[in-house]
Design a protein around this motif. Structure first.
Motif, mmCIF file in Angstrom:
data_model
loop_
_atom_site.group_PDB
_atom_site.id
_atom_site.type_symbol
_atom_site.label_atom_id
_atom_site.label_comp_id
_atom_site.label_asym_id
_atom_site.label_seq_id
_atom_site.Cartn_x
_atom_site.Cartn_y
_atom_site.Cartn_z
ATOM 1 N N ASP A 1 -9.690 -0.897 -4.012
ATOM 2 C CA ASP A 1 -8.696 -1.190 -5.042
ATOM 3 C C ASP A 1 -9.387 -1.674 -6.299
ATOM 4 O OD1 ASP A 1 -8.729 -4.236 -5.075
ATOM 5 O OD2 ASP A 1 -8.220 -3.876 -2.969
ATOM 6 N N LEU B 1 -4.749 -0.231 -8.893
ATOM 7 C CA LEU B 1 -4.862 1.062 -8.217
ATOM 8 C C LEU B 1 -5.462 0.805 -6.850
ATOM 9 C CD1 LEU B 1 -4.870 4.157 -8.057
ATOM 10 C CD2 LEU B 1 -7.114 4.128 -9.148
ATOM 11 N N LYS B 2 -4.769 1.284 -5.831
ATOM 12 C CA LYS B 2 -5.244 1.050 -4.475
ATOM 13 C C LYS B 2 -5.318 2.406 -3.792
ATOM 14 C CE LYS B 2 -4.124 -1.990 -0.595
ATOM 15 N NZ LYS B 2 -3.181 -3.032 -0.149
ATOM 16 N N LEU B 3 -6.449 2.679 -3.187
ATOM 17 C CA LEU B 3 -6.641 3.991 -2.583
ATOM 18 C C LEU B 3 -7.315 3.804 -1.228
ATOM 19 C CD1 LEU B 3 -6.614 7.103 -2.969
ATOM 20 C CD2 LEU B 3 -8.887 6.873 -3.978
ATOM 21 N N SER C 1 0.851 -1.183 0.000
ATOM 22 C CA SER C 1 0.000 0.000 0.000
ATOM 23 C C SER C 1 0.887 1.233 0.000
ATOM 24 C CB SER C 1 -0.859 0.074 1.274
ATOM 25 O OG SER C 1 -1.704 -1.017 1.352
ATOM 26 N N TYR D 1 -2.085 6.100 -1.527
ATOM 27 C CA TYR D 1 -2.417 5.478 -2.810
ATOM 28 C C TYR D 1 -1.252 4.640 -3.315
ATOM 29 C CZ TYR D 1 0.447 9.273 -4.610
ATOM 30 O OH TYR D 1 1.480 10.115 -4.821
ATOM 31 N N THR E 1 3.765 5.251 -5.335
ATOM 32 C CA THR E 1 3.049 5.263 -4.057
ATOM 33 C C THR E 1 3.192 6.631 -3.411
ATOM 34 O OG1 THR E 1 4.986 4.548 -2.817
ATOM 35 C CG2 THR E 1 3.499 2.824 -3.575
#
Lengths: 1024, 506
Positions: free
Chosen positions: A351, A336-338, A222, A309, A301
């Motif tokens: 995500d 994409l991870k938020l 992350s 993110y 990141t």
């Protein structure tokens, strides 16, 4: 009064002064000397906290005598009583034991030292060094109790993974969750993985009916809050070569053997002029090639005050060491991870993932495969004639054997998959002790596949020949979807400061649905792949007359499916002073795979632990830093076998039923019941028992984990178990019902040890080893039966799922040498196998001592399951250099040599040079002859020890010095070279002792696995 | 902030209730499959019944094994196959009478014919769903088929289990094998029940007729040496309009399928091929035995095969010079190609002509596939050759046999004469034999007339001549008492858990 005012003034001033009393300083990584950012700092006395900033600078209000706690994940927590010094330099030691690190355990987390189940983790650093093309490879040889095997060395080849042994004859794949969402190994770029967590025992019972094969939880990387954007780029490129060639006869040897064989059979010499043959063609060389592999991966990141993110993308491009671009594998990942703090008590996690793979393949591992043809093609034949045209297969040999180069040239297929998946989860602290976590996870996958079989003449009477206009194309489109909706509530409460309790309750609903459609067509224009789509062909083979044309339903297919599951679960965890640990889990599952009366299952489990090192008598020990005893028992379910079978508990009208009434060549289509139903079907139940010990010794330099386990799987969902023929299950298109019909026991020991030592400032060494024994036995098969797979050399019965034997045992005649003389034959049990016996033939043991060799003398002659497996891994860091060596071994596993065509004229392995030629010449390898004999039936002659020790991965890396990088504003540059599959020590004659087929019962039959490849790559990691 | 908390708390409570209700709901986990018709939803239309009828006919094609095994287990042919005498060990064993209860060909036949019984019961168990014209005719066909499958089972395995509805898994433990006499008597009952409702001719060739049921009934009595009933029922067949095809070889041409001599013919087609994984080949429409019996090469005339089931000189030499059946039955590959020996033939055509056969070069001309009938050039042909299961000549020879056994040699001779004259020309052969000599002559004529058609082995066993004939080939003691029946497949015995006794001697 004045005095009073003064007094008040003094007091308030004092208070003000006291409030302004701050402690400040810097948090530093003691090993590197670099600032350690974002350390959590808590004033325990005031219950207030802060974090250090990006440069490790902090400042916190604290009075003399108050207690400050500094903590950061991966480092030992530091507690300080504030003294007179107001400026502190806090040196953090890395927490090598990682006992404080957090482990995900399914719908929750736990500190590692409090975990009471058998849990193994693999960290990102291991993946960095193994540089796996598929994430699953990160578990090969690195984790006790987890066996990973590949179904051949072709790019994109499928893997088998089994946690603590195989039980099912259908599906042994553990359930994979990525960040809590239902997924699988293929769905992730290895560079995105932070941790693998393997739940091996009853602790997995929180997943109920999905946990029967074990559970693997993947936690992804992350971004972090308050961090400016950071970019990292990794790439590697290199070449793959086939790591092993099977030794077959050259042309001269072949000619001599052929002559002897035909003379022995009473025929004429085949090759009167041996001298002209030379070495001939090495068919394997003709199909092996050097294949490039390239990977690019980028990651961004960062984070702000309330969000973090991660954006990553990767592209892998690999060709095949057989077939080159005909066996190409391409994979693209985007992620994409938020994570956002919506409110202080409400956090949002999201995500989105995209995966695309494109895979071509050549036919490997089977009768008629490319490797099969290369091994069996006659070496005296040329690849090309004098005009450079590829030659035809010889009419002298088997109809199935022909020039493998023509086969590669005519291999056309394409498999394309794209998949979207996403998670939305909330973590809502509704009360100080109560958190609610809803999660929604959805996956949608599209597959598109196409195969083209061009018209081609491979040689006289070759079975692969396709006439003009009879070329065919087949296309398939499939859509698979699923969603999972979880809702979990967690309540923490500590009583009397010593009794910590956590209660987790939750519910989950899962739906899997999709469809597939397939079509085929003949007569593609120009006999060309470019035009090969069903739209360009004709539905019927042009060679058939109108009245001969079959019903098109033979060529077009369509299915739809839907499966659902829902469950309630609860877990109670209790911890007394961190010493005595206990948890109880319970899950109730419902699954649509079963009939209404049998669709609900109940799965309880318990775990307990005793942290002995917290007791006074070990508290101060320097030798034993940590000691925990733990045990678990539970019942988990498994319905995975049914995900691939429709109509298990109800019968549908879907069997083939046709008859040629009405004259001519026409076929009239009717209907009939398909698979016979079993309305009382229920799920498998695995009873999991585990006792283990976790140990940290010598200042945490050595850590040991040892376990004994017993996994007894009952009511096994057995597909393909024959029942009495009178029930009609042998009707075409029908089959016998799926039955709860067996019990399999897997038991064994796991042991892993890790040693880490910082020898001096520049040198650090880590050695890890793991060792697993698994004793697998089918202890019961209902109806006294067994399931037998055919497939040894075309159609001979080969492997069994049978009571009293390990799964997939080879079943045939036991040999005890070669008949040297006729007298020996006369004194031996009489052969009753069809063909006569002569000196030089294999001597089969009369197992039942009835004086005859009959089918009843067939017996267990080996199995593909190892007695034990181990992995030994070494990492050394010296100044900027790092070296990683990963090895693994498997001992006691056997494979069945089945890639030799049973035909007199095909080529043979060179062991035949040591054949029996007269009394005393050989006691292991039978004579060669064209005469009728029994040497080709399945016997222990074809079973080989496939034990191996493989140096799987060696990587040497170098980090450019930071002073040099600082000028360039680059954080990190690492270059490395890797050799994957460097060397395998084995006696096995075939391509790959480590390969296993996909079907559990027949996986030990080696029909010519696609050889494993050695990959040499150069790589680069840059971070800025 | 307060507002937020209240709002979300309410939402959380709602969500909890929603999830709980979803998980509790039976509807969520009660999924009806799409595009699938459950057994309960079927039999709504006449077409449904017709399609289920086709399902009952489907398993007739398992008789390719009857045609195949009935030859190579006798003195007519050798199984041969690929060099080594190990090609398809299940057949190699059968040929040498070294088979065991685990033999897969034995198991396949048991399973296939019982699968046929299952398909019949599936129809019959659901026969009352709707009414339509012609239903009784369909039911009669199904009853005939059930009798047919049971007859094939009875003459291979002896006494059988019976149930009034379809067998299900577990029934092997519950339903005993009745005696062979009871088995035949139930088959007789079914046939008698079917006969009045069957038409004398069917619009679609291959479907069961009254003649087929009568002829089969006569045959069932023949297997019990019940000569009176053989005559009673077979004589009825002679008045149904069947006749011998004047030119014997015409019967076996594609144009001769379902001709005037055909009483019951198993229909095959090359239009749907099966796969090699399963040697019962039930998913295929072709005649596997006929396909396997072709020579292992392909030319303009012969479409190729696997050199199984090769006629032996012992059979070929029995044909007299005037016998037109010889040329129609036997292919002499050397004569045909003009090559001197096998080596020359192999050089020219490739492939292997013989397997481990001792007498080389003969094939069953009447059953092997001709290139002209099969246009595809890939692989060796699949065969659409119909199995002439029961010809009028069979009825005539069965009548001859029964009358001879009753001592009515003159009547017997008149039936025998019809068959012999068709082969040799009218009056060419002297048939002035009687008594035992006539019996021998009838059996010889059966051998010559039906060579390649799967009768020989069953005739040898039925007449008690098997031991003498088989032992003469393979040595004394080869054909034992137990070989009068095949063993019940080993796995069936095990499934029955003691409920079924294995056939004597196995």
């Amino acid at each position: 009064m004045r005095n009073i005012l003064l007094y008040l003034f003094v007091i308030t001033t004092h208070l003000c002064v006291a409030q302004e009393s701050t402690v400040s300083g810097k948090t530093v990584n003691s090993k590197t000397g670099e600032p350690l950012p974002f350390v959590n700092i808590i004033n325990k006395s005031k219950n207030a906290g802060t974090t250090s900033d990006f440069d490790g600078i902090f400042s916190i209000t604290a009075e003399k005598g108050e207690v400050l706690e500094f903590s950061s994940v991966g480092f030992k927590t530091i507690t300080i009583v504030v003294g007179d010094t107001k400026v502190l330099d806090i040196q953090f030691e890395e927490d090598i034991a990682e006992l404080e690190s957090v482990v995900v355990i399914g719908y929750g987390t736990q500190r590692k030292k409090e975990v009471t189940g058998a849990v193994a983790t693999v960290q990102a650093e291991v993946l960095d060094q193994l540089q796996p093309q598929k994430a699953i490879e990160g578990l090969r040889g690195t984790t006790a109790g987890v066996q990973v095997t590949q179904q051949g060395g072709n790019p994109g080849a499928a893997f088998n993974i089994a946690i603590r042994g195989v039980s099912s004859n259908v599906n042994n794949e553990p359930q994979v969750f990525i960040d809590g969402g239902l997924s699988d190994f293929d769905n992730i770029n290895p560079d995105d993985i932070e941790t693998f967590t393997v739940l091996k025992d009853a602790q997995a019972a929180i997943y109920g009916v999905s946990a029967g094969n074990g559970v693997i939880l993947i936690t992804t990387k992350s971004g972090r809050k308050n961090r400016k954007a950071s970019f990292s780029y990794s790439t590697y490129t290199g070449f793959q070569n086939v790591s092993k060639k099977i030794n077959v006869l050259n042309a001269t040897e072949y000619g001599l053997i052929q002559n002897e064989k035909f003379i022995n059979g009473g025929g004429a010499i085949r090759f009167p002029n041996i001298a002209s043959l030379g070495r001939g063609t090495d068919w394997q060389e003709e199909i092996f090639t050097e294949a490039p592999v390239t990977n690019h991966s980028i990651q961004v990141t960062g984070g702000g005050e309330k969000f973090s993110y991660l954006l990553s993308g990767a592209h892998l491009d690999q060709e095949g060491a057989i077939g080159g671009s005909k066996a190409k594998y391409i994979r693209d990942n985007v992620r994409l991870k938020l994570n956002v703090d919506l409110y202080p008590t409400l956090k949002l996690f999201t995500d989105v993932n995209y995966l695309h793979t494109n895979n071509r393949g050549v036919f490997a591992n089977g009768l008629g495969s490319v490797t099969f043809n290369a091994l069996n093609s006659e070496p005296y034949l040329a690849v090309r004639d004098e005009n450079g045209v590829l030659t035809l297969g010889s009419s002298d040999s088997s109809n199935e054997v022909y020039n493998p180069v023509t086969q590669l040239q005519n291999s056309y297929n394409d498999f394309d998959q794209s998949r979207f998946s996403g998670n939305i989860a909330l973590d809502y602290k509704i009360l100080p002790n109560l958190r609610l976590k809803p999660r929604f996870n959805i996956t949608s996958q599209n597959d598109k596949a196409r195969q083209f079989t061009p018209s081609f003449f491979y040689g006289p009477s070759k079975s692969a020949n396709i006439a003009d206009e009879e070329n065919t194309v087949s296309e398939q489109f499939r859509v698979n979807n699923n969603y999972v909706f979880d809702f979990v509530a967690t309540y923490n409460k500590t009583f009397a400061e010593k009794h910590q309790t956590t209660l987790t309750v939750g519910t989950t609903a899962q739906r899997f649905w999709g469809y597939g459609i397939s079509a085929s067509a003949f007569n593609i224009p120009f006999n060309s792949w470019e035009f090969a789509t069903v739209a360009n062909g004709t539905i019927f083979s042009p060679s058939l007359e109108d009245d001969e044309r079959p019903n098109p339903e033979n060529f077009n297919g369509k299915y739809e499916y839907e499966n659902t599951k829902s469950a309630f679960f609860g877990r109670f965890q209790y911890d007394f002073e961190g010493k005595y640990l206990f948890s109880a889990l319970y899950r109730i599952d419902k699954s649509s795979s079963f009939g209404p009366e049998f669709n609900t299952g109940f799965f309880p489990s318990f775990t307990a632990g005793w942290v002995v090192s917290e007791e006074r008598f070990l508290n101060e020990s320097n030798t034993v830093n940590f000691l925990k005893l733990r045990g678990s028992y539970g019942i988990v379910g498994n319905d995975a076998a049914l995900s691939q079978i429709s109509g298990a508990f109800r019968s549908n009208i879907n069997a083939t039923s046709d008859y040629a009434i009405g004259g001519g060549n026409q076929v009239i289509f009717g209907v009939a019941p398909g698979r016979l139903p079993n309305p009382s079907l229920k799920w498998e139940e695995a009873k999991l028992f585990d006792v283990g010990i976790d140990l940290e010794l010598f200042n945490n330099k050595v850590s040991v984990v040892a376990d004994y386990f017993n996994k007894t799987t009952e009511d096994l969902l057995v597909d393909g178990l024959e029942a009495e023929g009178i029930s009609g299950g042998s009707a075409p298109g029908s089959s016998f019902p799926v039955q709860n019909a067996g019990t399999v026991v897997n038991k064994g020991f796991e042991f892993s040890v890790n040693y880490n030592k910082q020898i001096n400032k520049n040198l650090e060494v880590t050695i890890g080893g793991n060792f697993t024994t698994i004793d697998n036995e089918v202890t019961k098969v209902n109806q006294g039966g067994f399931i037998e797979r055919r497939g040894f050399r075309l159609d001979q019965a080969s492997t069994r799922f049978q009571e009293g034997l390990p799964i997939g045992s080879f079943y045939g005649y036991q040999t005890d040498g070669i008949f040297q003389t006729q007298a020996e034959i006369d004194n031996h049990a009489i052969y009753n196998l069809g063909a006569p016996v002569a000196p030089g033939d294999l001597r089969f043991v009369d197992i039942n001592n009835d004086g005859e060799i009959t089918e009843d003398d067939r017996t267990y002659i080996g199995d593909p399951l190892p007695d034990f497996t181990l992995g030994i891994n070494l990492t050394v860091e010296y100044k900027g250099f790092d070296l990683g060596v990963y090895t693994y071994a498997s001992v006691g596993n056997e494979l069945l040599r089945s890639y030799e065509r049973d035909n007199p004229a095909v080529n043979q392995l060179d062991y035949v040079l040591g054949r029996w030629t007269g009394p005393g010449s050989s006691n292991t390898i039978p004579r060669v002859t064209t005469e009728a004999n029994n040497n080709g039936v399945l016997s222990s002659f074809y079973v080989e020890d496939a034990s191996y020790f493989r140096i799987n991965n060696v990587q040497l890396g170098y980090n450019l010095p930071s002073d040099m990088l600082d000028k360039l504003k680059i954080e990190k540059v690492r270059v490395y070279g890797t050799v994957n599959n460097l060397y395998t020590f084995t006696e096995y004659k075939g391509y790959d002792p480590a390969a296993l087929g996909g079907d559990v019962i027949s996986r030990g039959v080696d029909n010519g696995f696609y050889p494993s490849v050695r990959t040499m790559t150069l790589g680069l990691n840059v971070k800025f | 902030m307060i507002k937020f908390t209240n709002h979300w708390r309410k939402l959380s409570v709602c969500l909890s209730f929603f999830m709980v209700s979803l998980s509790c709901s039976d509807d969520f986990t009660n999924v009806e499959p799409e595009f699938e018709v459950g057994i309960d939803e079927f039999f709504q239309t006449e077409q449904d019944y017709f399609e289920a009828l086709i399902g009952a006919y489907d398993l007739l094609q398992a008789t390719w094994q009857t045609q195949f095994v009935g030859e190579f287990m006798s003195d007519n042919s050798l199984i041969a196959g690929e060099i080594g005498c190990t090609d398809q060990p299940q057949y190699q064993e059968l040929e040498r009478f070294s088979h065991t209860p685990s033999n897969t060909s034995v198991g396949d036949r048991w399973d296939s014919f019982f699968a046929g019984v299952y398909r019949c019961d599936f129809f019959l168990d659901n026969a009352d769903r709707i009414e339509f014209d012609g239903k009784n005719g369909m039911i009669a066909e199904v009853v005939f088929l059930k009798a047919f499958y049971y007859f094939e089972l009875a003459r291979n395995f002896g006494g059988l289990p019976f149930k009034d509805s379809a067998f299900v898994v577990g029934d092997a433990e519950k339903f005993p094998r009745v005696s062979v006499e009871d088995t035949y008597s139930r088959i007789e009952d079914w046939l008698m029940q079917a006969i009045p409702n069957l038409p004398t001719t069917q619009e679609q060739s291959g479907r069961a007729t009254r003649g087929a049921a009568l002829a089969l009934l006569g045959k069932v009595y023949l297997y019990q040496n019940d000569w009176d009933n053989v005559i009673l029922y077979l004589e009825q067949v002679t008045s149904l309009g069947y006749s011998l095809v004047p030119n014997y070889s015409d019967i076996f041409q594609p144009s001769g399928e379902n001709g005037p001599e055909s009483i019951f013919e198993i229909q095959f087609s090359s239009a749907k091929v099966g796969n090699w994984g399963d040697f019962s080949f039930l998913d295929e429409e072709g005649n596997i035995g006929a396909w396997f019996s072709g020579p292992r090469y392909r030319d303009d005339v012969y479409a190729g095969g696997y050199s199984f089931n090769l006629p032996q000189a012992d059979l070929v030499d029995e044909y007299e010079s005037t016998d037109s059946r010889k040329a129609a039955t036997i292919l002499d590959i050397f004569e045909f190609t003009g090559f001197a020996d096998e080596a020359a033939l192999e050089t020219e055509f490739g492939g292997v002509v013989k397997g481990c056969s001792t007498d080389v070069g003969f094939y069953f001309e009447k059953i092997i596939t001709k290139t002209v009938d099969y246009e595809s050039e890939n692989e060796f042909s699949r065969s659409s050759h119909n199995y002439r299961y029961m010809r009028y000549a069979d009825v005539l020879l069965m009548l001859a046999e029964a009358h001879n056994k009753r001592g009515e040699d003159n009547i017997a001779r008149s039936y025998l004469r019809q068959v012999v004259d068709r082969a040799h020309g009218a009056g060419v052969v002297d048939l002035s034999v009687s008594g035992q000599s006539m019996e021998d002559r009838i059996q010889l004529e059966r051998r010559l007339e039906f060579a390649g058609e799967g009768h020989r082995y069953y005739d040898l066993v039925r007449t008690g001549n098997a031991q003498q004939v088989i032992d003469a080939i393979y040595g004394a003691g080869t054909f034992q008492e137990k070989h009068m029946l095949f063993p019940i497949p080993q796995d069936e015995i095990e499934f029955a858990k003691g409920n079924w006794v294995q056939n004597t001697g196995w």
